[in-house]
Motif scaffolding. Structure first.
Motif, PDB file in Angstrom:
ATOM      1  N   MET A   1      -1.733  17.877  32.759  1.00 53.96           N
ATOM      2  CA  MET A   1      -2.504  16.980  31.924  1.00 53.96           C
ATOM      3  C   MET A   1      -2.767  17.631  30.565  1.00 53.96           C
ATOM      4  SD  MET A   1      -4.005  14.102  31.456  1.00 53.96           S
ATOM      5  CE  MET A   1      -4.085  13.297  33.014  1.00 53.96           C
ATOM      6  N   ARG A   2      -3.098  18.931  30.594  1.00 53.85           N
ATOM      7  CA  ARG A   2      -3.382  19.636  29.327  1.00 53.85           C
ATOM      8  C   ARG A   2      -2.150  19.644  28.427  1.00 53.85           C
ATOM      9  NH1 ARG A   2      -7.559  20.380  26.189  1.00 53.85           N
ATOM     10  NH2 ARG A   2      -6.523  21.220  24.382  1.00 53.85           N
ATOM     11  N   GLN A   3      -0.966  19.824  29.018  1.00 52.92           N
ATOM     12  CA  GLN A   3       0.269  19.822  28.224  1.00 52.92           C
ATOM     13  C   GLN A   3       0.491  18.461  27.571  1.00 52.92           C
ATOM     14  OE1 GLN A   3       3.059  21.150  31.197  1.00 52.92           O
ATOM     15  NE2 GLN A   3       3.176  23.192  30.266  1.00 52.92           N
ATOM     16  N   ALA A   4       0.225  17.396  28.301  1.00 54.41           N
ATOM     17  CA  ALA A   4       0.395  16.047  27.745  1.00 54.41           C
ATOM     18  C   ALA A   4      -0.577  15.814  26.588  1.00 54.41           C
ATOM     19  CB  ALA A   4       0.183  15.000  28.835  1.00 54.41           C
ATOM     20  N   ILE A   5      -1.814  16.251  26.754  1.00 55.15           N
ATOM     21  CA  ILE A   5      -2.811  16.093  25.696  1.00 55.15           C
ATOM     22  C   ILE A   5      -2.407  16.886  24.458  1.00 55.15           C
ATOM     23  CG2 ILE A   5      -5.186  16.673  25.041  1.00 55.15           C
ATOM     24  CD1 ILE A   5      -5.959  15.905  27.956  1.00 55.15           C
ATOM     25  N   ASP A   6      -1.998  18.136  24.658  1.00 54.37           N
ATOM     26  CA  ASP A   6      -1.562  18.961  23.527  1.00 54.37           C
ATOM     27  C   ASP A   6      -0.358  18.349  22.821  1.00 54.37           C
ATOM     28  OD1 ASP A   6      -3.600  20.774  23.946  1.00 54.37           O
ATOM     29  OD2 ASP A   6      -2.336  22.207  25.034  1.00 54.37           O
ATOM     30  N   LEU A   7       0.558  17.782  23.577  1.00 54.64           N
ATOM     31  CA  LEU A   7       1.731  17.129  23.001  1.00 54.64           C
ATOM     32  C   LEU A   7       1.312  15.956  22.110  1.00 54.64           C
ATOM     33  CD1 LEU A   7       4.865  16.950  22.965  1.00 54.64           C
ATOM     34  CD2 LEU A   7       4.655  15.373  24.893  1.00 54.64           C
ATOM     35  N   ILE A   8       0.369  15.163  22.583  1.00 53.49           N
ATOM     36  CA  ILE A   8      -0.108  14.020  21.809  1.00 53.49           C
ATOM     37  C   ILE A   8      -0.837  14.491  20.550  1.00 53.49           C
ATOM     38  CG2 ILE A   8      -1.714  12.058  21.809  1.00 53.49           C
ATOM     39  CD1 ILE A   8      -1.047  11.824  24.875  1.00 53.49           C
TER      40      ILE A   8
ATOM     41  N   VAL B   1      -9.723  14.625  21.306  1.00 54.38           N
ATOM     42  CA  VAL B   1      -9.856  14.242  22.710  1.00 54.38           C
ATOM     43  C   VAL B   1     -11.338  14.307  23.040  1.00 54.38           C
ATOM     44  CG1 VAL B   1      -9.301  14.813  25.102  1.00 54.38           C
ATOM     45  CG2 VAL B   1      -7.631  15.240  23.308  1.00 54.38           C
ATOM     46  N   ILE B   2     -11.856  13.212  23.613  1.00 56.09           N
ATOM     47  CA  ILE B   2     -13.261  13.184  24.000  1.00 56.09           C
ATOM     48  C   ILE B   2     -13.390  12.759  25.450  1.00 56.09           C
ATOM     49  CG2 ILE B   2     -14.090  12.758  21.658  1.00 56.09           C
ATOM     50  CD1 ILE B   2     -14.504   9.808  22.445  1.00 56.09           C
ATOM     51  N   ASP B   3     -14.512  13.155  26.053  1.00 62.44           N
ATOM     52  CA  ASP B   3     -14.796  12.713  27.415  1.00 62.44           C
ATOM     53  C   ASP B   3     -15.736  11.516  27.369  1.00 62.44           C
ATOM     54  OD1 ASP B   3     -17.383  13.719  26.977  1.00 62.44           O
ATOM     55  OD2 ASP B   3     -17.097  15.465  28.280  1.00 62.44           O
TER      56      ASP B   3
ATOM     57  N   ALA C   1      -6.798   5.877  22.827  1.00 64.37           N
ATOM     58  CA  ALA C   1      -5.871   5.797  23.960  1.00 64.37           C
ATOM     59  C   ALA C   1      -6.502   6.448  25.183  1.00 64.37           C
ATOM     60  CB  ALA C   1      -4.566   6.507  23.621  1.00 64.37           C
ATOM     61  N   THR C   2      -6.221   5.868  26.336  1.00 63.88           N
ATOM     62  CA  THR C   2      -6.659   6.444  27.605  1.00 63.88           C
ATOM     63  C   THR C   2      -5.439   6.606  28.500  1.00 63.88           C
ATOM     64  OG1 THR C   2      -7.101   4.265  28.543  1.00 63.88           O
ATOM     65  CG2 THR C   2      -8.957   5.390  27.477  1.00 63.88           C
ATOM     66  N   PHE C   3      -5.610   7.370  29.556  1.00 64.14           N
ATOM     67  CA  PHE C   3      -4.527   7.570  30.505  1.00 64.14           C
ATOM     68  C   PHE C   3      -4.616   6.487  31.571  1.00 64.14           C
ATOM     69  CE2 PHE C   3      -5.064  11.648  28.512  1.00 64.14           C
ATOM     70  CZ  PHE C   3      -3.754  12.020  28.268  1.00 64.14           C
TER      71      PHE C   3
ATOM     72  N   ALA D   1      -9.494  12.879  34.429  1.00 69.06           N
ATOM     73  CA  ALA D   1      -8.456  12.452  33.482  1.00 69.06           C
ATOM     74  C   ALA D   1      -8.665  11.005  33.061  1.00 69.06           C
ATOM     75  CB  ALA D   1      -7.072  12.632  34.088  1.00 69.06           C
ATOM     76  N   SER D   2      -9.146  10.171  33.950  1.00 70.38           N
ATOM     77  CA  SER D   2      -9.343   8.764  33.607  1.00 70.38           C
ATOM     78  C   SER D   2     -10.494   8.566  32.636  1.00 70.38           C
ATOM     79  CB  SER D   2      -9.579   7.933  34.869  1.00 70.38           C
ATOM     80  OG  SER D   2     -10.843   8.220  35.437  1.00 70.38           O
ATOM     81  N   GLU D   3     -11.352   9.570  32.494  1.00 75.76           N
ATOM     82  CA  GLU D   3     -12.497   9.473  31.596  1.00 75.76           C
ATOM     83  C   GLU D   3     -12.238  10.104  30.233  1.00 75.76           C
ATOM     84  OE1 GLU D   3     -15.693  11.101  33.921  1.00 75.76           O
ATOM     85  OE2 GLU D   3     -16.056   9.178  34.889  1.00 75.76           O
ATOM     86  N   LEU D   4     -11.018  10.519  29.977  1.00 80.33           N
ATOM     87  CA  LEU D   4     -10.661  11.099  28.690  1.00 80.33           C
ATOM     88  C   LEU D   4     -10.128  10.020  27.760  1.00 80.33           C
ATOM     89  CD1 LEU D   4      -8.747  14.335  29.760  1.00 80.33           C
ATOM     90  CD2 LEU D   4     -11.159  14.102  29.124  1.00 80.33           C
ATOM     91  N   SER D   5     -10.418  10.193  26.480  1.00 82.51           N
ATOM     92  CA  SER D   5      -9.877   9.305  25.449  1.00 82.51           C
ATOM     93  C   SER D   5      -9.329  10.167  24.327  1.00 82.51           C
ATOM     94  CB  SER D   5     -10.969   8.406  24.871  1.00 82.51           C
ATOM     95  OG  SER D   5     -11.499   7.559  25.849  1.00 82.51           O
TER      96      SER D   5
END
Length: 170
Positions: free
Chosen positions: A1-8, A19-21, A134-136, A144-148
């Motif tokens: 998940m962290r890799q996907a966030i960093d990629l974005i 990225v916020i919770d 964007a959300t997952f 992960a579902s609570e991240l934006s």
């Protein structure tokens, strides 16, 4: 998940993204966010960094937001919607706090055609952004579902060019 966030985040450069919770705490940001938060009080940057406080506090970004009433109204509307969906008392307390910060109320009148812009005074001149959140959608883990991820896009050529030049200078 962290890799996907960093990629974005990295892929969105040279434009800002955070990225916020669910509590509006900043969990990550790309390098371009430095332009948005330049000059804020150091205590607002102490973890956990709450992006609503950072945006609307008089020692935060608020004094540099050219359309503070409009942007403030937009953020408070988003928070109100989240409170209505979750009933979270911590979010209600956050709303009470940030809505008490000094700042203009959103004046009713002509609404933007597509989105509320963030117009920010900077050393590069006034920059103008629209944002997307964007959300997952396929997240199976609650965290992960609570991240934006909020991504800011330039609304004009001046803003786009200023961010490109700023990125090259880093």
């Amino acid at each position: 998940m962290r890799q996907a966030i960093d990629l974005i985040l990295n892929g969105h450069g040279p434009y800002p993204a955070v990225v916020i919770d669910r509590a509006w705490e900043m969990l990550g940001a790309n390098r371009a966010v430095a332009l948005l938060i330049a000059g804020v009080a150091p205590e607002l940057m102490e973890p956990p960094v709450n992006v609503l406080r950072l945006s609307l506090h008089p020692d935060g970004v608020a004094p540099r937001i050219a359309n503070l009433g409009e942007w403030r109204g937009h953020l408070l509307d988003r928070l109100d919607h989240q409170i209505a969906l979750t009933g979270d008392p911590a979010l209600a307390a956050l709303r009470d706090e940030v809505s008490a910060y000094p700042g203009p109320e959103h004046a009713s009148g002509a609404e933007p055609e597509i989105a509320v812009p963030l117009r920010l005074s900077t050393d590069l001149g006034e920059l103008s952004f629209i944002s997307t959140v964007a959300t997952f959608g396929t997240a199976v883990e609650v965290t992960a579902s609570e991240l934006s991820i909020e991504s800011f896009f330039p609304t004009d050529e001046h803003t786009a060019n200023a961010l490109i030049h700023a990125a090259r200078a880093r």
